[in-house]
Design a protein around this motif. Structure first.
Motif, PDB file in Angstrom:
ATOM      1  N   ALA A  48     -13.282  30.787 -19.126  1.00  0.00           N
ATOM      2  CA  ALA A  48     -13.065  31.122 -20.532  1.00  0.00           C
ATOM      3  C   ALA A  48     -14.370  31.034 -21.307  1.00  0.00           C
ATOM      4  N   LEU A  49     -14.697  32.107 -22.017  1.00  0.00           N
ATOM      5  CA  LEU A  49     -15.840  32.120 -22.917  1.00  0.00           C
ATOM      6  C   LEU A  49     -15.317  31.820 -24.312  1.00  0.00           C
ATOM      7  N   PHE A 136     -10.893  34.989 -17.983  1.00  0.00           N
ATOM      8  CA  PHE A 136     -10.830  35.694 -16.703  1.00  0.00           C
ATOM      9  C   PHE A 136     -10.164  34.783 -15.675  1.00  0.00           C
ATOM     10  N   THR A 137      -9.024  35.227 -15.167  1.00  0.00           N
ATOM     11  CA  THR A 137      -8.306  34.487 -14.132  1.00  0.00           C
ATOM     12  C   THR A 137      -8.775  35.009 -12.780  1.00  0.00           C
ATOM     13  N   SER A 138      -9.210  34.100 -11.921  1.00  0.00           N
ATOM     14  CA  SER A 138      -9.964  34.499 -10.736  1.00  0.00           C
ATOM     15  C   SER A 138      -9.446  33.860  -9.464  1.00  0.00           C
ATOM     16  N   LYS A 139      -9.626  34.584  -8.385  1.00  0.00           N
ATOM     17  CA  LYS A 139      -9.362  34.048  -7.057  1.00  0.00           C
ATOM     18  C   LYS A 139     -10.610  33.342  -6.545  1.00  0.00           C
ATOM     19  N   ASN A 140     -10.391  32.255  -5.844  1.00  0.00           N
ATOM     20  CA  ASN A 140     -11.505  31.544  -5.245  1.00  0.00           C
ATOM     21  C   ASN A 140     -11.978  32.293  -4.006  1.00  0.00           C
ATOM     22  N   GLN A 199      -7.439  39.328 -13.394  1.00  0.00           N
ATOM     23  CA  GLN A 199      -6.839  39.665 -14.678  1.00  0.00           C
ATOM     24  C   GLN A 199      -7.685  39.040 -15.782  1.00  0.00           C
ATOM     25  N   SER A 200      -7.564  39.595 -16.984  1.00  0.00           N
ATOM     26  CA  SER A 200      -8.393  39.098 -18.078  1.00  0.00           C
ATOM     27  C   SER A 200      -7.700  39.317 -19.405  1.00  0.00           C
ATOM     28  N   LYS A 201      -8.143  38.553 -20.406  1.00  0.00           N
ATOM     29  CA  LYS A 201      -7.704  38.708 -21.788  1.00  0.00           C
ATOM     30  C   LYS A 201      -8.930  38.554 -22.677  1.00  0.00           C
ATOM     31  N   GLY A 202      -8.975  39.358 -23.741  1.00  0.00           N
ATOM     32  CA  GLY A 202     -10.088  39.249 -24.665  1.00  0.00           C
ATOM     33  C   GLY A 202     -10.908  40.520 -24.726  1.00  0.00           C
ATOM     34  N   SER A 203     -11.979  40.474 -25.512  1.00  0.00           N
ATOM     35  CA  SER A 203     -12.768  41.669 -25.804  1.00  0.00           C
ATOM     36  C   SER A 203     -13.815  41.984 -24.746  1.00  0.00           C
ATOM     37  N   ILE A 204     -14.161  41.022 -23.893  1.00  0.00           N
ATOM     38  CA  ILE A 204     -15.183  41.244 -22.879  1.00  0.00           C
ATOM     39  C   ILE A 204     -14.531  41.839 -21.635  1.00  0.00           C
ATOM     40  N   LYS A 205     -15.089  42.915 -21.149  1.00  0.00           N
ATOM     41  CA  LYS A 205     -14.538  43.600 -19.992  1.00  0.00           C
ATOM     42  C   LYS A 205     -14.540  42.698 -18.758  1.00  0.00           C
ATOM     43  N   GLN A 206     -13.508  42.837 -17.944  1.00  0.00           N
ATOM     44  CA  GLN A 206     -13.387  42.026 -16.736  1.00  0.00           C
ATOM     45  C   GLN A 206     -14.495  42.359 -15.738  1.00  0.00           C
ATOM     46  N   PRO A 207     -15.272  41.361 -15.313  1.00  0.00           N
ATOM     47  CA  PRO A 207     -16.320  41.621 -14.318  1.00  0.00           C
ATOM     48  C   PRO A 207     -15.756  41.704 -12.913  1.00  0.00           C
ATOM     49  N   ASN A 208     -16.554  42.224 -11.985  1.00  0.00           N
ATOM     50  CA  ASN A 208     -16.159  42.231 -10.577  1.00  0.00           C
ATOM     51  C   ASN A 208     -16.257  40.839  -9.970  1.00  0.00           C
ATOM     52  N   GLU A 209     -17.280  40.109 -10.359  1.00  0.00           N
ATOM     53  CA  GLU A 209     -17.495  38.761  -9.848  1.00  0.00           C
ATOM     54  C   GLU A 209     -18.094  37.884 -10.944  1.00  0.00           C
ATOM     55  N   ILE A 210     -17.867  36.570 -10.812  1.00  0.00           N
ATOM     56  CA  ILE A 210     -18.517  35.588 -11.675  1.00  0.00           C
ATOM     57  C   ILE A 210     -19.186  34.560 -10.770  1.00  0.00           C
ATOM     58  N   HIS A 211     -20.462  34.325 -10.997  1.00  0.00           N
ATOM     59  CA  HIS A 211     -21.220  33.364 -10.204  1.00  0.00           C
ATOM     60  C   HIS A 211     -21.678  32.206 -11.074  1.00  0.00           C
ATOM     61  N   ARG A 212     -21.675  31.019 -10.501  1.00  0.00           N
ATOM     62  CA  ARG A 212     -22.183  29.834 -11.194  1.00  0.00           C
ATOM     63  C   ARG A 212     -23.107  29.075 -10.254  1.00  0.00           C
ATOM     64  N   PHE A 213     -24.283  28.753 -10.718  1.00  0.00           N
ATOM     65  CA  PHE A 213     -25.229  28.031  -9.874  1.00  0.00           C
ATOM     66  C   PHE A 213     -26.061  27.096 -10.737  1.00  0.00           C
ATOM     67  N   TYR A 214     -26.820  26.234 -10.089  1.00  0.00           N
ATOM     68  CA  TYR A 214     -27.682  25.308 -10.823  1.00  0.00           C
ATOM     69  C   TYR A 214     -29.038  25.222 -10.165  1.00  0.00           C
ATOM     70  N   PHE A 215     -29.993  24.732 -10.957  1.00  0.00           N
ATOM     71  CA  PHE A 215     -31.377  24.654 -10.515  1.00  0.00           C
ATOM     72  C   PHE A 215     -31.852  23.205 -10.582  1.00  0.00           C
ATOM     73  N   ASP A 216     -32.584  22.780  -9.564  1.00  0.00           N
ATOM     74  CA  ASP A 216     -33.147  21.429  -9.582  1.00  0.00           C
ATOM     75  C   ASP A 216     -34.137  21.265 -10.719  1.00  0.00           C
ATOM     76  N   SER A 217     -34.865  22.332 -11.026  1.00  0.00           N
ATOM     77  CA  SER A 217     -35.810  22.303 -12.145  1.00  0.00           C
ATOM     78  C   SER A 217     -36.129  23.727 -12.571  1.00  0.00           C
ATOM     79  N   MET A 218     -36.420  23.886 -13.845  1.00  0.00           N
ATOM     80  CA  MET A 218     -36.834  25.188 -14.327  1.00  0.00           C
ATOM     81  C   MET A 218     -38.234  25.536 -13.816  1.00  0.00           C
ATOM     82  N   GLU A 219     -39.034  24.502 -13.549  1.00  0.00           N
ATOM     83  CA  GLU A 219     -40.359  24.755 -12.992  1.00  0.00           C
ATOM     84  C   GLU A 219     -40.255  25.421 -11.620  1.00  0.00           C
ATOM     85  N   GLY A 220     -39.319  24.908 -10.792  1.00  0.00           N
ATOM     86  CA  GLY A 220     -39.118  25.510  -9.483  1.00  0.00           C
ATOM     87  C   GLY A 220     -38.647  26.944  -9.577  1.00  0.00           C
TER      88      GLY A 220
END
Length: 253
Positions: A48-49, A136-140, A199-220
Motif C-alpha cells: 500500500a502506498l 496492490f494485492t500480490s502473490k509471493n 489485483q489493485s485499487k487506487g489511481s496508480i496502475k498495477q505493476p507487473n512486479e514489485i521489488h524490495r531490497f536494501y543496501f549495506d551502505s549508500m557508499e557501496g
C-alpha cells in the motif's frame, strides 16, 4: 542517511538491480514444475502506498497500531514500513509511507478485510487520515535461499516495475542478469521481496512486479555505479521496461 550525490548515476543502477530478482522469479517458476524446492505459494503480500493528510499523522499512527493488532489475530503481520525520501526514477507523487503486509493465504486476507472491528477502525482512523492510497494485492514469488532480511538501520529501495509487452523483453532482461548477479553482492545489495500483483485499487496502475531490497551502505551502492563491469551492462537494460517507479527510503519497521 547519506544519499548519492547524483541521481543520474543512481538511476542507471535500477534496472540492473531488478535483473537478479527476475532471474529468481524464473527459477521459482521452474521450481514449481520440477518440485525440487518448496515455495510459499499460499502467501499473500499486500503493498500500500499511503498519502497522509497534513495534521493527521497521529490519527494514522493510531490506525496502524490498532489495525496491526487485529491483523496478528489472523496470523498476518506488517512486515515492513518504508518512508520514501526520494523518487529516483519515474514521475509520481511520492507517498508518505509504503506498507508491506503479509497474510498466510487469500482466505485469511479476505476474512481480515471483512472483520467488523477492522472495518470500524479503518473508517474511524484510516479514511479520515488519508488523502489517497493505492493498494496492490500480490502473490509471493520468492523462495527462501534468495530472500534476505534487513533491519531498520538499512537504506531501502522499492521498485514498481512495468514490462514492455512481449516475451522478447523478458528474455532481453535475462540476457545479462547472470553477469549482474555476480557483481552486486560485492557492493552489499540484498533482496527481501519480489512479488507479482494480481489485483489493485487506487489511481496508480498495477505493476507487473514489485521489488524490495536494501543496501549495506549508500557508499557501496555508489561504488557499484562506477564499476566498469556494471557500466558495460547499462546499455542493455532500458528497452525491456515500459515504466518504472523507484523509491529510496528508510524503514520505520
Amino acid at each position: 542517511m547519506k544519499y548519492l550525490k547524483t541521481l543520474t548515476s543512481f538511476a542507471l543502477l535500477v534496472s540492473l538491480l531488478l535483473s537478479c530478482t527476475t532471474k529468481a522469479q524464473n527459477s521459482n517458476n521452474n521450481t514449481k514444475k520440477t518440485g525440487k524446492m518448496n515455495t510459499k505459494n499460499q502467501e499473500i503480500v499486500n503493498v500500500a502506498l499511503m498519502y497522509i493528510k497534513d495534521g493527521e499523522e497521529a490519527r494514522f499512527e493510531e490506525y496502524k497500531k490498532k489495525g496491526s493488532s487485529i491483523l496478528e489475530k489472523y496470523g498476518g503481520k506488517i512486515e515492513r514500513i518504508i518512508k520514501p525520501k526520494m523518487l529516483v526514477k519515474g514521475e509520481l507523487e511520492m507517498p508518505d509511507e509504503i506498507h508491506f503486509a503479509s497474510y498466510p493465504s487469500i482466505e485469511v486476507f479476505n476474512k481480515f478485510n471483512e472483520d467488523p472491528e477492522f472495518i470500524q477502525i479503518r473508517n474511524e482512523y484510516a479514511i479520515p487520515a488519508l488523502k489517497d492510497i493505492s493498494i496492490f494485492t500480490s502473490k509471493n514469488t520468492d523462495f527462501e535461499f534468495k530472500k534476505e532480511v534487513g533491519d531498520k538501520s538499512k537504506t531501502y529501495g522499492v521498485a514498481l516495475i512495468y514490462f514492455n509487452d512481449g516475451e522478447k523483453y523478458e528474455k532481453q532482461f535475462e540476457a545479462y542478469h547472470d553477469e549482474v548477479c555476480t557483481i552486486m553482492p560485492e557492493f552489499g545489495t540484498h533482496f527481501e521481496r519480489f512479488i507479482a500483483p494480481f489485483q489493485s485499487k487506487g489511481s496508480i496502475k498495477q505493476p507487473n512486479e514489485i521489488h524490495r531490497f536494501y543496501f549495506d551502505s549508500m557508499e557501496g551502492l555508489q561504488q557499484m555505479g562506477t564499476d566498469e563491469r556494471m557500466q558495460a551492462l547499462f546499455p542493455k537494460r532500458d528497452a525491456s521496461l515500459k515504466n518504472l517507479y523507484f523509491f529510496i527510503g528508510e524503514a520505520s519497521l
